[in-house]
Design a protein around this motif. Structure first.
Motif, PDB file in Angstrom:
ATOM      1  N   GLU A  25      30.851  65.405 -18.538  1.00 18.04           N
ATOM      2  CA  GLU A  25      29.843  66.183 -17.819  1.00 18.04           C
ATOM      3  C   GLU A  25      29.902  65.999 -16.304  1.00 18.04           C
ATOM      4  N   GLU A  26      30.322  64.827 -15.845  1.00  9.44           N
ATOM      5  CA  GLU A  26      30.384  64.575 -14.404  1.00  9.44           C
ATOM      6  C   GLU A  26      31.813  64.544 -13.877  1.00  9.44           C
ATOM      7  N   GLN A  27      32.775  64.778 -14.769  1.00 10.22           N
ATOM      8  CA  GLN A  27      34.199  64.764 -14.392  1.00 10.22           C
ATOM      9  C   GLN A  27      34.590  63.463 -13.687  1.00 10.22           C
ATOM     10  N   LYS A  28      34.029  62.359 -14.147  1.00 10.30           N
ATOM     11  CA  LYS A  28      34.314  61.061 -13.535  1.00 10.30           C
ATOM     12  C   LYS A  28      35.752  60.669 -13.843  1.00 10.30           C
ATOM     13  N   ARG A  29      36.492  60.229 -12.803  1.00  9.84           N
ATOM     14  CA  ARG A  29      37.909  59.894 -12.959  1.00  9.84           C
ATOM     15  C   ARG A  29      38.234  58.617 -12.190  1.00  9.84           C
ATOM     16  N   LEU A  30      39.340  58.001 -12.571  1.00 10.61           N
ATOM     17  CA  LEU A  30      39.828  56.806 -11.888  1.00 10.61           C
ATOM     18  C   LEU A  30      40.209  57.189 -10.458  1.00 10.61           C
ATOM     19  N   ASP A  31      39.587  56.524  -9.490  1.00 17.45           N
ATOM     20  CA  ASP A  31      39.766  56.912  -8.090  1.00 17.45           C
ATOM     21  C   ASP A  31      40.609  55.919  -7.297  1.00 17.45           C
TER      22      ASP A  31
END
Length: 544
Positions: free
Chosen positions: A512-518
């Motif tokens: 839902e938040e498109q959280k990705r390894l940054d």
């Protein structure tokens, strides 16, 4: 039609999503490459290389899927099976018994029948295999294609490796590619291969004053079944292969060579030749080696040049290409480059992730906007459904999807079965000492507790990793969050700000938040450095 990438069982995808007679060309390279000798396959006995044997057993076992498939064939489910293929499988059941080999042949019969259905009447089909079961596969293809007006065209032999010695047999150096068509009316574009130097030296022995090499070829029609043209030329009267007007044209262009007996022969110029028409023995396409730039590390990856030959020969620009076992996406990538539309299907998310990464790196991020991706979780309900799947063929698929999605397909999947030490994926980033540091990724789909975080912390210490990521389907407890925070932070000069040594990420955040390894990973740092070097070199070249 938009390019389609399906994540799921290809039989289900073919039946539900691919319409009748919509595909121009299909190539498949099924996961069967046992390297076992004939008796061991036939009887399912004997000692063999354990890794290869395990891969074979994992993919093809006589289970509920095989039983259901056998029933569907024998009962002619949906009316898609010919009487010949039904009789063939029934006979093989008696001969082979219900074991891994029959499970494989049942699986192939189910899928080839669907591929035949979706092919256009002018469509072509290529099946890539090895000699272990090619003799069985050909009978299956004959029963499906030839019994319905199709045609067997070729058994292509591809020399995939160099010669080697074997203690008890001739060295196995080739794969088999069967080429069938759905009807006698087909798409066919003759493809050519470059002449080998020894051929050039042997036949192109002459050259003009300007250095153009040519070979002397016969213009006489004597003995030809189609006859010829009778007339006198340069004092010689005989049957010629071309009419006199053509002979005059060739002579004016300087393409006629005269023997001592004044007989006219044609000059075949090397620079005008397309090469040698490709035959059914392919030894000019090298299998991928460690030094090839296109190598992705996928165990059964085929060279792009192999697929280029097949796609160019049996399709035209704009045609639709199907690969129902698309693996690392060579068919997809080549189809994209050759301006074909494509449909790719694979049952493992690792393959889907690799294909997306491959296309993005070679063609830019924009290419992903042109692809319709189906079967990948897009909401919590579908993510939970993937996590709860009990299909043995897709175990660990939820973990693979979570790791690769969160890492933007940059992490590698831990392939070790059983005791994986709590590691589902690994990624590397560059630390302060310019040495690779490890990130451990762990995925949990069930209930979670603070002890899981402590276990991850222990794994980080045990493996010498710098960071850990805990991906959970269920919401983390307050105690879990507290335990993770207590693990401290990590900072390097390649990071814009410190990061938690252990971070907790929920599947809901990923979806839902498109959280990705940054975190910039090692390979990306290297590529950035290479790009900077290229820019600097270009600047130097401009001012030199």
């Amino acid at each position: 039609m938009v390019n389609q990438l399906f994540y799921g069982d290809n039989l289900e995808v073919l039946r539900k999503h691919i319409k009748d007679e919509t595909v121009d060309l299909c190539y498949i390279d099924p996961p069967f490459n046992s390297k076992r000798n004939y008796n061991q396959i036939y009887n399912n006995i004997g000692k063999e290389d354990q890794t290869q044997a395990q891969a074979f057993i994992d993919t093809w076992t006589w289970d509920n899927h095989a039983n259901q498939g056998l029933v569907e064939i024998q009962e002619n489910y949906l009316g898609h099976f010919t009487s010949q293929s039904i009789d063939l499988i029934s006979g093989l059941t008696k001969v082979l018994g219900k074991g891994s080999l029959l499970a494989y042949l049942v699986s192939m019969t189910l899928r080839v029948a669907e591929i035949h259905r979706v092919l256009k009447s002018t469509g072509s089909f290529y099946l890539h295999c090895d000699p272990s079961a090619s003799h069985y596969l050909k009978t299956i293809l004959d029963a499906i294609f030839c019994s319905q007006g199709g045609d067997f065209k070729n058994e292509i032999v591809w020399k995939r490796t160099s010669g080697h010695s074997d203690s008890s047999k001739y060295g196995s150096v080739h794969d088999v590619i069967f080429y069938y068509t759905k009807s006698l009316k087909i798409t066919w574009n003759q493809v050519y291969q470059k002449y080998e130097q020894n051929y050039i030296d042997k036949y192109y022995r002459y050259q003009d004053e300007d250095g153009r090499k040519w070979m002397s070829d016969n213009l006489s029609a004597a003995g030809l079944a189609g006859g010829g043209y009778q007339y006198e030329w340069n004092g010689v009267t005989k049957l010629w292969r071309c009419p006199k007007t053509t002979m005059e044209k060739l002579d004016a262009e300087g393409k006629i060579y005269y023997t001592k007996n004044r007989v006219a022969r044609i000059k075949r110029y090397l620079d005008e030749s397309k090469g040698l028409p490709v035959q059914d023995a392919w030894n000019d396409i090298e299998a991928l080696r460690s030094w090839h730039k296109e190598l992705l590390g996928y165990p059964t990856q085929k060279p792009e040049s192999l697929l280029e030959r097949i796609i160019k020969a049996s399709s035209n620009e704009g045609d639709i290409i199907l690969d129902a076992y698309c693996g690392c996406g060579t068919t997809v990538a080549v189809s994209q480059k050759l301006n074909r539309q494509w449909v790719g299907i694979d049952i493992t998310y690792q393959s889907i992730g690799l294909i997306l990464k491959r296309l993005e790196e070679s063609l830019g991020k924009g290419v992903l906007d042109t692809i319709n991706i189906s079967g990948i979780p897009k909401d919590m309900k579908s993510a939970e459904a993937l996590a709860l799947k009990k299909d043995d063929r897709t175990r660990k698929e939820f973990e693979k999807w979570a790791v690769l999605t969160y890492s933007n397909n940059r992490a590698t999947i831990n392939q070790k079965k059983g005791a994986d030490k709590g590691i589902d994926g690994i990624a590397y980033f560059t630390g302060d000492q310019d040495e690779p540091e490890k990130i451990i990724l762990q995925v949990k789909s069930g209930n979670v507790k603070s002890g899981d975080i402590r276990d991850l912390q222990g794994t980080i210490t045990l493996t010498g990793a710098a960071l850990g990521v805990f991906i959970t389907l269920k919401p983390p407890t307050k105690e879990m969050i507290k335990t993770a925070k207590e693990a401290g932070i990590y900072k390097s000069r390649y990071m814009s700000q410190p990061v938690d040594t252990i971070r907790i990420v929920t599947v809901q955040e990923i979806i839902e938040e498109q959280k990705r390894l940054d975190i910039l990973l090692t390979l990306e740092v290297m590529k950035s450095a290479e790009k900077q070097t290229e820019v600097q070199q270009t600047q130097l070249d401009l001012f030199s």
